[in-house]
Design a protein around this motif. Structure first.
Motif: not given
Length: 237
Positions: A135-142, A213-215
């Motif tokens: 989520a963080l790497l994708a830039g998600d805000t939620e 996601t991947k490890k």
């Protein structure tokens, strides 16, 4: 209500603490075997094993669940949960968080009410081993938590409940993890009575919208200062 808990690290004890505070204590804890830990590499039990031992709860530490011994062990505990030793007298249920091993169909099939899992994403988004980092790497805000029923595929089972939160612009993965575990534990505890009584059910995921996601490896932490600063900050978080 009795249940079997599958989990291993310190984070899983947050789930156990929340359940226990509402009177939900496991009849058996299944966790990873003792391993070398710390600088001295002394053999230590998992945090979840220590949690159970301190409360006089039986702890089972199989190297694998893919054998007849594990099936028979868990089946015997389920049978003893019912009054008079009859497994049909009480719904059988398991809860898993961060166990660290795949739970095979031979174990899944033992529970009349299945195995519930807290997944720290809004499934079907960010399935797999690193939903928070994803989520963080994708830039998600939620993001949020999903209470789901396990099936034979990864993060594929139907959803009992979800709750959404906003991600702070400065929040890091460890901070977000703790927040989501607490949220998920509270949500799970709240829905358990209705789920066990049959007043609530599960909704299938929309598998066409699934992302994965991947490890995370050490190599994923390497920074190239020529990269976009926004992407570098995502990696830091």
């Amino acid at each position: 209500m009795k249940y079997i808990f599958f989990g291993t690290p310190t984070e899983a004890t947050i789930v156990l603490d929340t359940l226990a505070a509402s009177g939900f204590l496991p009849s058996l804890i299944v966790t990873a075997p003792d391993r070398p830990a710390g600088r001295g590499l002394n053999i230590e039990e998992s945090p979840v094993a220590a949690w159970g031992r301190e409360r006089a709860i039986e702890v089972y530490k199989p190297e694998s669940l893919r054998n007849e011994e594990s099936v028979m062990k868990i089946q015997s505990v389920i049978s003893n949960q019912g009054t008079g030793g009859d497994m049909e007298d009480e719904p059988s249920l398991a809860i898993v968080f961060a166990y660290g091993k795949i739970i095979p169909e031979s174990i899944l099939s033992l529970f009349s009410h299945g195995i519930l899992n807290i997944h720290p994403s809004l499934l079907p988004l960010h399935r797999g081993p690193a939903p928070i980092e994803g989520a963080l790497l994708a830039g998600d805000t939620e993001t949020g938590v999903s209470i789901m029923l396990l099936d034979k595929e990864m993060d594929h089972g139907p959803i009992l409940a979800q709750e959404k939160i906003t991600i702070s612009e400065t929040e890091t993965a460890p901070e977000l993890l703790v927040r989501l575990i607490k949220l998920g534990s509270e949500r799970l505890t709240a829905i358990l009575p209705d789920y066990i009584s049959g007043k609530s059910g599960a909704t299938p995921q929309d598998h066409e919208k699934a992302t994965y996601t991947k490890k995370i490896t050490k190599a994923d932490g390497e920074i190239n200062l020529a990269d976009d600063p926004v992407e570098i900050y995502k990696k830091y978080r």
